[in-house]
Design an enzyme around this catalytic site. Structure first.
Site, PDB file in Angstrom:
ATOM      1  N   LEU A 153     -10.028  70.149 -36.802  1.00 35.97           N
ATOM      2  CA  LEU A 153      -9.263  70.751 -37.897  1.00 35.97           C
ATOM      3  C   LEU A 153      -7.979  71.415 -37.414  1.00 35.97           C
ATOM      4  CD1 LEU A 153     -10.444  72.801 -40.879  1.00 35.97           C
ATOM      5  CD2 LEU A 153      -9.073  74.025 -39.200  1.00 35.97           C
ATOM      6  N   ASP A 191      -2.975  76.676 -39.901  1.00 37.27           N
ATOM      7  CA  ASP A 191      -1.626  77.272 -39.898  1.00 37.27           C
ATOM      8  C   ASP A 191      -0.730  76.795 -38.752  1.00 37.27           C
ATOM      9  OD1 ASP A 191      -3.315  78.811 -41.422  1.00 37.27           O
ATOM     10  OD2 ASP A 191      -2.852  80.703 -40.438  1.00 37.27           O
ATOM     11  N   ASP A 220      -1.747  88.105 -37.907  1.00 34.79           N
ATOM     12  CA  ASP A 220      -0.620  87.178 -38.043  1.00 34.79           C
ATOM     13  C   ASP A 220       0.739  87.837 -37.772  1.00 34.79           C
ATOM     14  OD1 ASP A 220      -2.780  85.694 -38.944  1.00 34.79           O
ATOM     15  OD2 ASP A 220      -2.211  85.788 -41.061  1.00 34.79           O
TER      16      ASP A 220
HETATM   17  C1  FRU Z   1      -4.485  81.744 -42.638  1.00 41.53           C
HETATM   18  C2  FRU Z   1      -5.403  82.436 -41.646  1.00 41.53           C
HETATM   19  C3  FRU Z   1      -4.699  83.542 -40.898  1.00 41.53           C
HETATM   20  C4  FRU Z   1      -5.501  83.621 -39.632  1.00 41.53           C
HETATM   21  C5  FRU Z   1      -5.825  82.176 -39.375  1.00 41.53           C
HETATM   22  C6  FRU Z   1      -7.151  81.938 -38.718  1.00 41.53           C
HETATM   23  O1  FRU Z   1      -4.894  80.465 -42.950  1.00 41.53           O
HETATM   24  O2  FRU Z   1      -6.557  82.910 -42.288  1.00 41.53           O
HETATM   25  O3  FRU Z   1      -4.607  84.743 -41.596  1.00 41.53           O
HETATM   26  O4  FRU Z   1      -4.778  84.193 -38.585  1.00 41.53           O
HETATM   27  O5  FRU Z   1      -5.810  81.544 -40.625  1.00 41.53           O
HETATM   28  O6  FRU Z   1      -7.293  80.576 -38.448  1.00 41.53           O
END
Ligand code: FRU
Length: 484
Positions: A43, A46, A165
């Site tokens: 998978l 982001d 993030d």
């Molecule tokens: C967004 C998220 C982020 C996090 C990441 C984990 O899709 O939930 O906030 O850092 O994916 O994979």
């Protein structure tokens, strides 16, 4: 759908041999993309650490190696010199420290002198599965990424555990660095926390919560905040969750933007207008604008084609997710206008398919004359079914409906969405790959991005008489090689 135990999802990858079979299975899929970045196995979600550095575009993506499941996240690294041809580089960041023991979560890149740094969230969990998110940094070196021995800072205990993030910016007038962190308050409001320091790699302190007048109660968590200055205005992009929004069906995950002014003294972002959707499609989330783009009139953005909580047909083949093509963002007043990067035109080849037939990878240039109009993609031989795009000239609304496709997915979230236009529909530029569609409407004032999984029979298109279409086939630009 396969059930994954926590142990399976959070298994550490010890050697690439462990995923060679998953990769082979994934690469053999008819839905494998040819000019979009997709997971080497398993998978991808982001986009992370997107940055231009020393003549090379670096992009990382959130990656679970084992299959189509969110689990232990790595940063997988790809590079390009033109934002179109991408090369697999292998693992960028691996969760191999105590403070990121359950994943290297999302973050951003930053160029500092000759060096490049990646700021990310170390997702730590203890034996009771209690989460502590740390803001961490790693330096990029030709030998790979070197993590700093300890995190820059941990979470605040007066906010919920959702603090992650990091997006790093340098503010010249203040000679100061700032980090934006997506967060949820204790009373479950979505927000952004701001930290500052006069030095990039140390001395960080909490500056306060970002104030956005009118957005005090807007969703329950703002994931992946990103800010850039385009043509003298600040553009704030974020992904609010845990709320439905107008015109977005039952989805509770969104990607929106505000154009306005960021004041780093008062930590206030004052929007000029209401929020707008960054994209109107079914699958679009966690957009990231690249750091270090050497042109103050534009930003470059890449986004995950997918949504958290959603499921896709390729799960059966143990993979899912893809990135959008790289897009240029410019401003028209306080609206973002998106266009594919110019270099994508290098992929064009003459289209030798007969009229009414789609290629697996193609670009369509579509002009609309006055009145109601229709353009149906992926129709069957008799012209029926498909991914239908219909325009109502009276209400100036485009309706996209994917419920007639053979492979249906995420029906409970939405299968039909409207794109309400402020003006008449004039044109579309459509990018089709094996399992995605990206539509740039009215020269990019609106975009619509979606996954679509046509069967062999769904390879036609039809349109009304007031629509004219010209087509190119597109060459492949992303190799599916097994580099880990
Ligand atoms: C967004 C998220 C982020 C996090 C990441 C984990 O899709 O939930 O906030 O850092 O994916 O994979």
């Amino acid at each position: 759908m396969k059930e994954w135990s926590r142990e399976e999802r959070y298994r550490i990858l010890k050697s690439k041999e462990e995923i060679v079979d998953v990769h082979k299975r994934n690469a053999a899929s008819v839905y494998r993309q040819s000019y979009h970045i997709q997971p080497v196995s398993g998978l991808s979600s982001d986009p992370n650490g997107f940055i231009y550095h020393k003549g090379i575009w670096h992009l990382f993506y959130q990656w679970t190696p084992w299959g189509a499941v969110h689990g232990l996240k790595y940063w997988y690294h790809v590079t390009s010199t033109d934002l179109v041809h991408w090369k697999n580089e292998g693992i960028g960041l691996a969760p191999d420290c105590d403070y990121d023991n359950k994943g290297c979560h999302s973050g951003s890149g930053f160029a500092y002198g000759d060096d490049m740094y990646l700021f990310y969230t170390g997702n730590h969990r203890d034996e009771n599965w209690v989460r502590t998110p740390y803001t961490c940094v790693a330096q990029y070196t030709p030998e790979g990424l070197k993590k700093m021995p300890s995190p820059l800072f941990g979470p605040r205990d007066d906010y919920a555990e959702h603090q992650r993030d990091p997006k790093v910016v340098y503010v010249k007038e203040k000679d100061m660095y700032f980090i934006f962190i997506g967060a949820m308050s204790e009373d479950k409001r979505g927000t952004t926390l701001i930290y500052k320091s006069s030095s990039l790699l140390e001395g960080w302190s909490f500056a306060g919560e970002l104030k956005v007048p009118g957005y005090e109660y807007f969703g329950g968590m703002w994931e992946c905040p990103c800010i850039a200055n385009i043509d003298g205005k600040d553009v704030f992009v974020f992904s609010p969750q845990y709320t439905t929004l107008e015109g977005r069906g039952n989805s509770t995950n969104h990607n929106v933007y505000l154009v306005g002014k960021m004041d780093y003294d008062t930590l206030t972002f004052t929007p000029e207008t209401d929020y707008r959707y960054l994209d109107y499609g079914f699958d679009f989330y966690a957009a990231q604008m690249a750091a270090n783009v050497n042109d103050d009139k534009k930003a470059i953005m890449i986004t995950w084609i997918g949504l958290p909580d959603n499921h896709y047909p390729t799960e059966e083949e143990d993979y899912e997710g893809s990135m959008t093509i790289a897009r240029e963002l410019r401003l028209k007043g306080n609206r973002i206008v998106q266009s594919p990067v110019k270099a994508i035109e290098q992929l064009r080849e003459e289209c030798d398919e007969e009229e009414g037939k789609l290629s697996k990878a193609m670009e369509m240039l579509v002009d609309f004359n006055e009145g109601d109009a229709s353009l149906h993609l992926f129709t069957k031989e008799n012209g029926e079914g498909g991914f239908t795009i219909d325009y109502n000239a009276k209400t100036k609304t485009i309706t996209v409906d994917k419920s007639h496709m053979d492979k249906r997915f995420n029906e409970h979230v939405f299968e039909t969405l409207d794109v309400p236009l402020d003006e008449d529909l004039k044109n579309m530029r459509i990018f089709i790959d094996s399992s995605s569609v990206e539509i740039f409407i009215n020269d990019g004032l609106y975009t619509f991005t979606a996954h679509v999984y046509p069967t062999e029979k769904e390879c036609g298109y039809t349109h009304s008489d007031n629509v004219s279409v010209s087509r190119y086939k597109l060459k492949a630009s992303v190799k599916d090689d097994f580099v880990v």
